[in-house]
Design a protein around this motif. Sequence first.
Motif, PDB file in Angstrom:
ATOM      1  N   SER A  70      43.845 -21.557   8.654  1.00 42.31           N
ATOM      2  CA  SER A  70      43.472 -21.300   7.262  1.00 42.31           C
ATOM      3  C   SER A  70      44.695 -21.446   6.375  1.00 42.31           C
ATOM      4  N   TYR A  71      44.442 -21.672   5.112  1.00 37.57           N
ATOM      5  CA  TYR A  71      45.511 -21.712   4.106  1.00 37.57           C
ATOM      6  C   TYR A  71      44.940 -21.154   2.806  1.00 37.57           C
ATOM      7  N   THR A  72      45.607 -20.139   2.277  1.00 39.85           N
ATOM      8  CA  THR A  72      45.202 -19.526   1.010  1.00 39.85           C
ATOM      9  C   THR A  72      46.223 -19.876  -0.054  1.00 39.85           C
ATOM     10  N   ARG A  73      45.759 -20.552  -1.097  1.00 37.80           N
ATOM     11  CA  ARG A  73      46.645 -20.895  -2.215  1.00 37.80           C
ATOM     12  C   ARG A  73      46.297 -19.972  -3.378  1.00 37.80           C
ATOM     13  N   ASP A  74      47.283 -19.160  -3.807  1.00 34.50           N
ATOM     14  CA  ASP A  74      47.007 -18.162  -4.844  1.00 34.50           C
ATOM     15  C   ASP A  74      47.632 -18.502  -6.190  1.00 34.50           C
ATOM     16  N   ASP A  75      47.823 -19.786  -6.446  1.00 34.31           N
ATOM     17  CA  ASP A  75      48.263 -20.237  -7.769  1.00 34.31           C
ATOM     18  C   ASP A  75      47.155 -19.908  -8.770  1.00 34.31           C
ATOM     19  N   PRO A  76      47.434 -19.111  -9.820  1.00 31.78           N
ATOM     20  CA  PRO A  76      46.373 -18.732 -10.771  1.00 31.78           C
ATOM     21  C   PRO A  76      45.664 -19.928 -11.398  1.00 31.78           C
ATOM     22  N   PHE A  85      33.331 -28.404  14.809  1.00 29.23           N
ATOM     23  CA  PHE A  85      34.358 -27.895  13.908  1.00 29.23           C
ATOM     24  C   PHE A  85      33.817 -27.857  12.481  1.00 29.23           C
ATOM     25  N   ARG A  86      34.090 -26.770  11.814  1.00 29.04           N
ATOM     26  CA  ARG A  86      33.636 -26.590  10.437  1.00 29.04           C
ATOM     27  C   ARG A  86      34.835 -26.337   9.536  1.00 29.04           C
ATOM     28  N   VAL A  87      34.716 -26.755   8.302  1.00 30.79           N
ATOM     29  CA  VAL A  87      35.676 -26.381   7.255  1.00 30.79           C
ATOM     30  C   VAL A  87      34.927 -25.582   6.196  1.00 30.79           C
ATOM     31  N   LEU A  88      35.489 -24.440   5.841  1.00 31.61           N
ATOM     32  CA  LEU A  88      35.014 -23.663   4.700  1.00 31.61           C
ATOM     33  C   LEU A  88      36.012 -23.842   3.572  1.00 31.61           C
ATOM     34  N   HIS A 104      33.579 -17.611  -7.877  1.00 27.82           N
ATOM     35  CA  HIS A 104      34.070 -18.506  -6.838  1.00 27.82           C
ATOM     36  C   HIS A 104      32.905 -19.261  -6.221  1.00 27.82           C
ATOM     37  N   THR A 105      33.191 -20.440  -5.690  1.00 27.62           N
ATOM     38  CA  THR A 105      32.218 -21.210  -4.925  1.00 27.62           C
ATOM     39  C   THR A 105      32.722 -21.322  -3.492  1.00 27.62           C
ATOM     40  N   LEU A 106      31.780 -21.388  -2.551  1.00 27.29           N
ATOM     41  CA  LEU A 106      32.106 -21.567  -1.139  1.00 27.29           C
ATOM     42  C   LEU A 106      31.245 -22.691  -0.596  1.00 27.29           C
ATOM     43  N   ARG A 107      31.890 -23.645   0.057  1.00 28.91           N
ATOM     44  CA  ARG A 107      31.182 -24.789   0.630  1.00 28.91           C
ATOM     45  C   ARG A 107      31.604 -24.983   2.079  1.00 28.91           C
ATOM     46  N   GLU A 108      30.759 -25.709   2.839  1.00 30.73           N
ATOM     47  CA  GLU A 108      30.954 -25.894   4.265  1.00 30.73           C
ATOM     48  C   GLU A 108      30.820 -27.365   4.618  1.00 30.73           C
ATOM     49  N   GLY A 109      31.667 -27.846   5.533  1.00 21.82           N
ATOM     50  CA  GLY A 109      31.577 -29.216   6.013  1.00 21.82           C
ATOM     51  C   GLY A 109      31.707 -29.255   7.518  1.00 21.82           C
ATOM     52  N   GLY A 110      31.175 -30.318   8.146  1.00 20.18           N
ATOM     53  CA  GLY A 110      31.221 -30.447   9.589  1.00 20.18           C
ATOM     54  C   GLY A 110      32.105 -31.597  10.026  1.00 20.18           C
ATOM     55  N   PHE A 111      32.828 -31.403  11.145  1.00 17.89           N
ATOM     56  CA  PHE A 111      33.750 -32.417  11.661  1.00 17.89           C
ATOM     57  C   PHE A 111      33.628 -32.488  13.175  1.00 17.89           C
ATOM     58  N   GLY A 153      46.665 -31.376  -0.945  1.00 13.28           N
ATOM     59  CA  GLY A 153      47.473 -32.391  -1.607  1.00 13.28           C
ATOM     60  C   GLY A 153      46.762 -33.086  -2.748  1.00 13.28           C
ATOM     61  N   GLY A 154      45.523 -32.670  -3.044  1.00 17.31           N
ATOM     62  CA  GLY A 154      44.782 -33.241  -4.161  1.00 17.31           C
ATOM     63  C   GLY A 154      44.124 -34.565  -3.853  1.00 17.31           C
ATOM     64  N   GLU A 155      43.934 -34.874  -2.548  1.00 13.82           N
ATOM     65  CA  GLU A 155      43.406 -36.193  -2.187  1.00 13.82           C
ATOM     66  C   GLU A 155      42.128 -36.131  -1.361  1.00 13.82           C
ATOM     67  N   ALA A 156      41.503 -34.986  -1.230  1.00 20.80           N
ATOM     68  CA  ALA A 156      40.381 -34.849  -0.304  1.00 20.80           C
ATOM     69  C   ALA A 156      39.115 -35.517  -0.822  1.00 20.80           C
ATOM     70  N   ALA A 157      38.376 -36.117   0.107  1.00 25.98           N
ATOM     71  CA  ALA A 157      37.035 -36.608  -0.185  1.00 25.98           C
ATOM     72  C   ALA A 157      36.073 -35.421  -0.148  1.00 25.98           C
ATOM     73  N   PRO A 158      34.837 -35.601  -0.620  1.00 23.62           N
ATOM     74  CA  PRO A 158      33.859 -34.503  -0.498  1.00 23.62           C
ATOM     75  C   PRO A 158      33.676 -34.080   0.956  1.00 23.62           C
ATOM     76  N   LEU A 159      33.376 -32.805   1.163  1.00 25.37           N
ATOM     77  CA  LEU A 159      33.134 -32.321   2.519  1.00 25.37           C
ATOM     78  C   LEU A 159      31.925 -33.027   3.129  1.00 25.37           C
ATOM     79  N   PRO A 160      32.048 -33.517   4.357  1.00 23.47           N
ATOM     80  CA  PRO A 160      30.876 -34.116   5.003  1.00 23.47           C
ATOM     81  C   PRO A 160      29.878 -33.037   5.370  1.00 23.47           C
ATOM     82  N   PRO A 161      28.588 -33.335   5.352  1.00 17.33           N
ATOM     83  CA  PRO A 161      27.575 -32.317   5.666  1.00 17.33           C
ATOM     84  C   PRO A 161      27.650 -31.899   7.128  1.00 17.33           C
ATOM     85  N   VAL A 162      27.184 -30.679   7.397  1.00 16.92           N
ATOM     86  CA  VAL A 162      27.053 -30.193   8.771  1.00 16.92           C
ATOM     87  C   VAL A 162      25.729 -30.699   9.310  1.00 16.92           C
TER      88      VAL A 162
END
Length: 240
Positions: free
Chosen positions: A143-149, A169-172, A183-190, A205-214
């Motif tokens: 996990s990685y939590t970024r707390d930049d306001p 494998f899932r990404v939240l 806040h919004t929460l989304r889920e993707g499958g890998f 890094g600001g380059e992610a594609a949309p999360l693929p569906p599970v």
Amino acid sequence: MPLPEPDFRLDDFEAADERTEDTFWHAIGTEQDLLTALAVHHSPDGSHSFYVLHNGAVTWGIPGEPQLVALHLQRDLVAGTCRFEHAELPLPAMAQSWLIHRGCPPGAIGLVPGRGTAPADETTRALERRLMGDGDQFALLHSYTRDDPDDMSTVVVLRALDERSPAPFRVLHEEVDTDAGTHTLREGGFATAAEAVQWCDDHLGGEAAPLPPVRLTDRSTRPLGTVPAIPVRHPPGRSR
């Protein structure tokens, strides 16, 4: 006005042994003045207490570390002693799930209104309910939590404990709107852990594609849940 420190109700109790005392001090006591209770439940007889805590001290530590603590206190009312177990987790729903699967009634560990952000939509609410509801199907890998306001977000990689899962494998991904207080929460499958972690790195890094569906088959539609495992702090090739 600062929020009061959480009340652990330990004035009339002592640690069950020296190891418990030392562990509690290092895990909880040293940072107690920076802990905020987001959710609390005490059993009617006072023998158990369950807490979802935000640890403000983490913001000064290693970037990306989980900022939430799930804490279960167990009191021996006859002996006057106590024990505890805890887990550091990145999302409130994961902390709630951890506590529920240690005996906390599911309806008793809701977040205190006004402490934290509110779900922005029904998709978020539904996924959080699923996370809370079944805590023995997935392990926390990273996990990685970024707390930049100006850009508050958390990414989490989970691994299915069922080796037959078609979505192992899932990404939240939680994203906070500080202006709206939501806040919004989304889920993707890998298919692999490397792909899941790479998506997280790309997102940060600001380059992610949309999360693929599970994509699930009929035999693998049990609700998503979480169980803490050893976090992968620095995957190969990762830079902070």
